[in-house]
Design a protein around this motif. Sequence first.
Motif, mmCIF file in Angstrom:
data_model
loop_
_atom_site.group_PDB
_atom_site.id
_atom_site.type_symbol
_atom_site.label_atom_id
_atom_site.label_comp_id
_atom_site.label_asym_id
_atom_site.label_seq_id
_atom_site.Cartn_x
_atom_site.Cartn_y
_atom_site.Cartn_z
ATOM 1 N N LEU A 291 0.810 -1.214 0.000
ATOM 2 C CA LEU A 291 0.000 0.000 0.000
ATOM 3 C C LEU A 291 0.837 1.255 0.000
ATOM 4 O O LEU A 291 0.368 2.320 -0.397
ATOM 5 C CB LEU A 291 -0.922 0.001 1.239
ATOM 6 N N ASP A 292 2.107 1.155 0.464
ATOM 7 C CA ASP A 292 2.938 2.367 0.486
ATOM 8 C C ASP A 292 3.756 2.523 -0.786
ATOM 9 O O ASP A 292 3.765 3.565 -1.413
ATOM 10 C CB ASP A 292 3.836 2.393 1.732
ATOM 11 N N GLY A 293 4.453 1.457 -1.219
ATOM 12 C CA GLY A 293 5.276 1.554 -2.421
ATOM 13 C C GLY A 293 4.475 1.413 -3.697
ATOM 14 O O GLY A 293 4.695 2.108 -4.685
ATOM 15 N N ASP A 294 3.527 0.451 -3.701
ATOM 16 C CA ASP A 294 2.592 0.291 -4.814
ATOM 17 C C ASP A 294 3.275 -0.091 -6.123
ATOM 18 O O ASP A 294 2.780 0.231 -7.206
ATOM 19 C CB ASP A 294 1.795 1.588 -5.006
ATOM 20 N N THR A 295 4.432 -0.777 -6.068
ATOM 21 C CA THR A 295 5.166 -1.087 -7.300
ATOM 22 C C THR A 295 4.900 -2.485 -7.833
ATOM 23 O O THR A 295 4.962 -2.710 -9.042
ATOM 24 C CB THR A 295 6.682 -0.966 -7.074
ATOM 25 N N GLY A 296 4.661 -3.448 -6.957
ATOM 26 C CA GLY A 296 4.470 -4.829 -7.407
ATOM 27 C C GLY A 296 5.749 -5.478 -7.886
ATOM 28 O O GLY A 296 5.701 -6.437 -8.670
ATOM 29 N N GLN A 297 6.908 -5.009 -7.413
ATOM 30 C CA GLN A 297 8.183 -5.499 -7.926
ATOM 31 C C GLN A 297 8.896 -6.481 -6.991
ATOM 32 O O GLN A 297 9.732 -7.259 -7.449
ATOM 33 C CB GLN A 297 9.119 -4.307 -8.185
ATOM 34 N N VAL A 298 8.602 -6.447 -5.701
ATOM 35 C CA VAL A 298 9.376 -7.249 -4.747
ATOM 36 C C VAL A 298 9.157 -8.745 -4.965
ATOM 37 O O VAL A 298 10.115 -9.521 -4.994
ATOM 38 C CB VAL A 298 9.036 -6.855 -3.300
ATOM 39 N N GLY A 299 7.899 -9.181 -5.109
ATOM 40 C CA GLY A 299 7.634 -10.599 -5.326
ATOM 41 C C GLY A 299 8.378 -11.157 -6.529
ATOM 42 O O GLY A 299 9.144 -12.124 -6.411
ATOM 43 N N PRO A 300 8.178 -10.566 -7.725
ATOM 44 C CA PRO A 300 8.926 -11.034 -8.891
ATOM 45 C C PRO A 300 10.442 -10.921 -8.723
ATOM 46 O O PRO A 300 11.188 -11.759 -9.236
ATOM 47 C CB PRO A 300 8.432 -10.099 -10.008
ATOM 48 N N GLY A 301 10.891 -9.909 -7.971
ATOM 49 C CA GLY A 301 12.326 -9.761 -7.719
ATOM 50 C C GLY A 301 12.879 -10.935 -6.933
ATOM 51 O O GLY A 301 13.975 -11.443 -7.227
ATOM 52 N N ILE A 302 12.132 -11.386 -5.927
ATOM 53 C CA ILE A 302 12.543 -12.550 -5.139
ATOM 54 C C ILE A 302 12.588 -13.787 -6.030
ATOM 55 O O ILE A 302 13.533 -14.583 -5.983
ATOM 56 C CB ILE A 302 11.563 -12.782 -3.971
ATOM 57 N N ALA A 303 11.543 -13.961 -6.851
ATOM 58 C CA ALA A 303 11.468 -15.130 -7.723
ATOM 59 C C ALA A 303 12.657 -15.183 -8.689
ATOM 60 O O ALA A 303 13.238 -16.251 -8.913
ATOM 61 C CB ALA A 303 10.155 -15.117 -8.504
ATOM 62 N N CYS A 304 13.018 -14.050 -9.238
ATOM 63 C CA CYS A 304 14.147 -14.004 -10.176
ATOM 64 C C CYS A 304 15.459 -14.341 -9.480
ATOM 65 O O CYS A 304 16.297 -15.069 -10.026
ATOM 66 C CB CYS A 304 14.235 -12.623 -10.821
ATOM 67 N N ARG A 305 15.644 -13.836 -8.281
ATOM 68 C CA ARG A 305 16.895 -14.080 -7.552
ATOM 69 C C ARG A 305 17.032 -15.536 -7.118
ATOM 70 O O ARG A 305 18.148 -16.066 -7.058
ATOM 71 C CB ARG A 305 16.978 -13.156 -6.331
ATOM 72 N N LEU A 306 15.906 -16.189 -6.824
ATOM 73 C CA LEU A 306 15.943 -17.573 -6.348
ATOM 74 C C LEU A 306 15.590 -18.579 -7.442
ATOM 75 O O LEU A 306 15.503 -19.779 -7.182
ATOM 76 C CB LEU A 306 14.985 -17.741 -5.167
ATOM 77 N N ASP A 307 15.383 -18.089 -8.659
ATOM 78 C CA ASP A 307 15.044 -18.934 -9.805
ATOM 79 C C ASP A 307 13.781 -19.751 -9.537
ATOM 80 O O ASP A 307 13.726 -20.958 -9.771
ATOM 81 C CB ASP A 307 16.211 -19.869 -10.144
ATOM 82 N N LEU A 308 12.752 -19.072 -9.016
ATOM 83 C CA LEU A 308 11.471 -19.712 -8.751
ATOM 84 C C LEU A 308 10.519 -19.483 -9.922
ATOM 85 O O LEU A 308 10.582 -18.453 -10.598
ATOM 86 C CB LEU A 308 10.829 -19.135 -7.478
#
Length: 277
Positions: free
Chosen positions: A126-143
């Motif tokens: 609700l504060d950042g509103d970017t939607g980037q952290v989840g996909p960022g984690i997935a990319c870093r961990l190859d999920l």
Amino acid sequence: MLHIVVCIKQVPDSREIRIDPVTNTLIRQGVPSIVNFYDLHGLEEALRIKDEIGARVTVVTMGPPPAEKSLKECISLGADEAVLVTDRKFAGADTLATSYVLAKTLEKVADEWGSIDMVFCGKQTLDGDTGQVGPGIACRLDLEQLTYVGKVIHVDPEKRRVRVERKLEDGIEVVETSFPVLITALKELNKVRRAPMPGMIRAARFKPTVWTTNDFPDIEISKIGLKGSPTIVSKTWVPEVRKIDGEKISGEAPEQIAEQLMEKLWGSELAQKLGWA
């Protein structure tokens, strides 16, 4: 048994958010904090899977020490374990630095409590509103990653697969993939449960696991906090409230109101510019 990790964030109540005009950052002092709305739906889905087929649910968050309150709320709802990653060196992180620290956290969670099968995040905060952290984690961990999920159709722990509905701009997409997978949750995914009394009692006594930079010997300091955050907010402002004159059309029948509306539109300045009049 499945191991599901839910990433949450403690955020300022969006109804009372204010911006510092000098630093262009959120003013958090004196503003009530809540668990990010979409993250709660991710947690609810993890708990639903736990209820139906069995799973261990671990909740993690990166934030200041008061974020322990949000973790306790998750424990009261039914989570099994909670981890608070907190350190002054993490302060000021943007989505790139945040996803880096959370990815490192998930690796450590896997070492402590077993390999991870599913990760749930809210679609955005609700504060950042970017939607980037989840996909960022997935990319870093190859999920495998399934974003904007509005329904988990089926979870098969034996075949290690999951089928979901994703909400797209032009419709609904049904997708199936294998574990390990990261899912970002929409509010349509479920209805968040209320904490039962036994859960509230457990949460009151619960102490989350706390990790600092000292617990991550291989972490790169240049990739965390402000140093690891290339995003810069150069300016913020509140849009001006413009007063627009309006006119209310009333009548006894819909046909009468529609006729009045057409007469006004047909003779308006806009209609003349568009060549309608």
